[in-house]
Design a protein around this motif. Sequence first.
Motif, PDB file in Angstrom:
ATOM      1  N   GLY A  89       0.806  -1.204   0.000  1.00 28.64           N
ATOM      2  CA  GLY A  89       0.000   0.000   0.000  1.00 28.64           C
ATOM      3  C   GLY A  89       0.836   1.250   0.000  1.00 28.64           C
ATOM      4  N   ARG A  90       0.128   2.369  -0.045  1.00 25.35           N
ATOM      5  CA  ARG A  90       0.780   3.672  -0.064  1.00 25.35           C
ATOM      6  C   ARG A  90      -0.117   4.669   0.634  1.00 25.35           C
ATOM      7  N   PHE A  91       0.503   5.558   1.401  1.00 24.88           N
ATOM      8  CA  PHE A  91      -0.176   6.684   2.026  1.00 24.88           C
ATOM      9  C   PHE A  91       0.241   7.928   1.268  1.00 24.88           C
ATOM     10  N   VAL A  92      -0.723   8.726   0.830  1.00 26.78           N
ATOM     11  CA  VAL A  92      -0.424   9.992   0.159  1.00 26.78           C
ATOM     12  C   VAL A  92      -1.217  11.101   0.827  1.00 26.78           C
ATOM     13  N   SER A  93      -0.587  12.262   0.919  1.00 21.39           N
ATOM     14  CA  SER A  93      -1.299  13.414   1.468  1.00 21.39           C
ATOM     15  C   SER A  93      -1.651  14.366   0.321  1.00 21.39           C
ATOM     16  N   HIS A  94      -2.803  14.978   0.459  1.00 19.00           N
ATOM     17  CA  HIS A  94      -3.268  15.989  -0.492  1.00 19.00           C
ATOM     18  C   HIS A  94      -3.490  17.280   0.292  1.00 19.00           C
ATOM     19  N   PRO A  95      -2.436  18.088   0.466  1.00 17.45           N
ATOM     20  CA  PRO A  95      -2.541  19.289   1.287  1.00 17.45           C
ATOM     21  C   PRO A  95      -3.608  20.280   0.827  1.00 17.45           C
ATOM     22  N   ARG A  96      -4.007  20.208  -0.423  1.00 16.29           N
ATOM     23  CA  ARG A  96      -5.027  21.145  -0.920  1.00 16.29           C
ATOM     24  C   ARG A  96      -6.449  20.691  -0.602  1.00 16.29           C
ATOM     25  N   GLY A  97      -6.602  19.492  -0.024  1.00 18.98           N
ATOM     26  CA  GLY A  97      -7.893  19.065   0.479  1.00 18.98           C
ATOM     27  C   GLY A  97      -8.734  18.168  -0.412  1.00 18.98           C
ATOM     28  N   ASP A  98      -8.222  17.730  -1.559  1.00 17.43           N
ATOM     29  CA  ASP A  98      -8.998  16.851  -2.438  1.00 17.43           C
ATOM     30  C   ASP A  98      -8.833  15.403  -1.971  1.00 17.43           C
ATOM     31  N   THR A  99      -9.936  14.790  -1.516  1.00 15.84           N
ATOM     32  CA  THR A  99      -9.861  13.417  -0.994  1.00 15.84           C
ATOM     33  C   THR A  99      -9.855  12.353  -2.091  1.00 15.84           C
ATOM     34  N   ALA A 100     -10.085  12.737  -3.332  1.00 13.85           N
ATOM     35  CA  ALA A 100     -10.124  11.756  -4.421  1.00 13.85           C
ATOM     36  C   ALA A 100      -8.720  11.278  -4.772  1.00 13.85           C
ATOM     37  N   LEU A 101      -8.624  10.053  -5.209  1.00 14.17           N
ATOM     38  CA  LEU A 101      -7.364   9.496  -5.685  1.00 14.17           C
ATOM     39  C   LEU A 101      -7.009  10.205  -6.992  1.00 14.17           C
ATOM     40  N   ALA A 102      -5.777  10.696  -7.096  1.00 13.87           N
ATOM     41  CA  ALA A 102      -5.350  11.449  -8.273  1.00 13.87           C
ATOM     42  C   ALA A 102      -4.523  10.566  -9.200  1.00 13.87           C
ATOM     43  N   THR A 103      -4.525  10.903 -10.463  1.00 10.84           N
ATOM     44  CA  THR A 103      -3.723  10.150 -11.429  1.00 10.84           C
ATOM     45  C   THR A 103      -2.236  10.327 -11.168  1.00 10.84           C
ATOM     46  N   THR A 104      -1.858  11.378 -10.454  1.00 12.23           N
ATOM     47  CA  THR A 104      -0.447  11.604 -10.141  1.00 12.23           C
ATOM     48  C   THR A 104       0.001  10.865  -8.886  1.00 12.23           C
ATOM     49  N   ASP A 105      -0.932  10.253  -8.146  1.00 14.05           N
ATOM     50  CA  ASP A 105      -0.560   9.489  -6.954  1.00 14.05           C
ATOM     51  C   ASP A 105       0.164   8.217  -7.373  1.00 14.05           C
ATOM     52  N   ASP A 106       1.140   7.822  -6.575  1.00 11.04           N
ATOM     53  CA  ASP A 106       1.889   6.590  -6.806  1.00 11.04           C
ATOM     54  C   ASP A 106       0.983   5.427  -6.406  1.00 11.04           C
ATOM     55  N   LEU A 107       0.388   4.771  -7.384  1.00 11.30           N
ATOM     56  CA  LEU A 107      -0.624   3.754  -7.096  1.00 11.30           C
ATOM     57  C   LEU A 107      -0.016   2.458  -6.578  1.00 11.30           C
ATOM     58  N   ALA A 108      -0.769   1.818  -5.721  1.00 11.75           N
ATOM     59  CA  ALA A 108      -0.405   0.546  -5.106  1.00 11.75           C
ATOM     60  C   ALA A 108      -1.695  -0.249  -4.990  1.00 11.75           C
ATOM     61  N   PRO A 109      -1.627  -1.502  -4.547  1.00 14.03           N
ATOM     62  CA  PRO A 109      -2.879  -2.256  -4.389  1.00 14.03           C
ATOM     63  C   PRO A 109      -3.905  -1.543  -3.503  1.00 14.03           C
ATOM     64  N   HIS A 110      -3.424  -0.811  -2.477  1.00 11.59           N
ATOM     65  CA  HIS A 110      -4.295  -0.002  -1.625  1.00 11.59           C
ATOM     66  C   HIS A 110      -3.627   1.350  -1.426  1.00 11.59           C
ATOM     67  N   VAL A 111      -4.418   2.410  -1.517  1.00 10.41           N
ATOM     68  CA  VAL A 111      -3.889   3.766  -1.332  1.00 10.41           C
ATOM     69  C   VAL A 111      -4.745   4.482  -0.306  1.00 10.41           C
ATOM     70  N   PHE A 112      -4.072   5.081   0.689  1.00 13.45           N
ATOM     71  CA  PHE A 112      -4.732   5.900   1.696  1.00 13.45           C
ATOM     72  C   PHE A 112      -4.477   7.354   1.335  1.00 13.45           C
ATOM     73  N   VAL A 113      -5.538   8.144   1.203  1.00 16.68           N
ATOM     74  CA  VAL A 113      -5.426   9.559   0.878  1.00 16.68           C
ATOM     75  C   VAL A 113      -5.868  10.360   2.098  1.00 16.68           C
ATOM     76  N   ALA A 114      -4.997  11.261   2.553  1.00 17.83           N
ATOM     77  CA  ALA A 114      -5.310  12.100   3.712  1.00 17.83           C
ATOM     78  C   ALA A 114      -5.306  13.569   3.307  1.00 17.83           C
ATOM     79  N   VAL A 115      -6.166  14.335   3.976  1.00 16.01           N
ATOM     80  CA  VAL A 115      -6.287  15.767   3.720  1.00 16.01           C
ATOM     81  C   VAL A 115      -6.316  16.520   5.055  1.00 16.01           C
ATOM     82  N   PRO A 116      -6.041  17.839   5.022  1.00 15.65           N
ATOM     83  CA  PRO A 116      -6.149  18.631   6.248  1.00 15.65           C
ATOM     84  C   PRO A 116      -7.576  18.596   6.765  1.00 15.65           C
ATOM     85  N   PRO A 117      -7.765  18.663   8.064  1.00 16.98           N
ATOM     86  CA  PRO A 117      -6.813  19.009   9.124  1.00 16.98           C
ATOM     87  C   PRO A 117      -6.062  17.813   9.686  1.00 16.98           C
ATOM     88  N   TRP A 118      -5.951  16.743   8.945  1.00 17.54           N
ATOM     89  CA  TRP A 118      -5.103  15.598   9.284  1.00 17.54           C
ATOM     90  C   TRP A 118      -5.593  14.818  10.504  1.00 17.54           C
TER      91      TRP A 118
END
Length: 155
Positions: A89-118
């Motif tokens: 898996g992979r954990f990625v943060s999106h500091p701008r607040g978009d909770t959707a998985l982005a095409t620029t995220d480093d994909l893995a079998p499972h991806v956790f996306v976090a946004v502020p306020p964390w």
Amino acid sequence: MKSDPVAVTRPLLEALLELARDREPDPVSVALATRPAGDLEPTDGPGARLGTLSAVTPVFADFSFPDAGGAVNRVFGVDLGRPAGTTQGRFVSHPRGDTALATTDDLAPHVFVAVPPWTLDDVRAYDRGGVRTPLTVLAAASPATAADEDVTEGL
């Protein structure tokens, strides 16, 4: 199509959120690995209880520091911070607040996306295809993490 739930330990998720908070406004991308639920130690505090899972259920409990082996990677293109085939898996943060998985995220079998306020409520889980999956946060930790918590409680 409905995805199976994915489980993560609360201490791991809290550490990743702290890392994202510390690195803001820069994004973070961290490799994650699982352990069988039977290898974990129960912890106090909020979260689903460890006994709710089969002992062989994979649970995200460990990560590789994002900067480990960075110099070698930049020069030779070899990532020494993450042993090949050991991360699920992979954990990625999106500091701008978009909770959707982005095409620029480093994909893995499972991806956790976090946004502020964390907070724990600010994390979404997705499968490799971008389908959101239910997330179970466990009151459990890998044995090394559980031992570290016991030592720091008396300080």
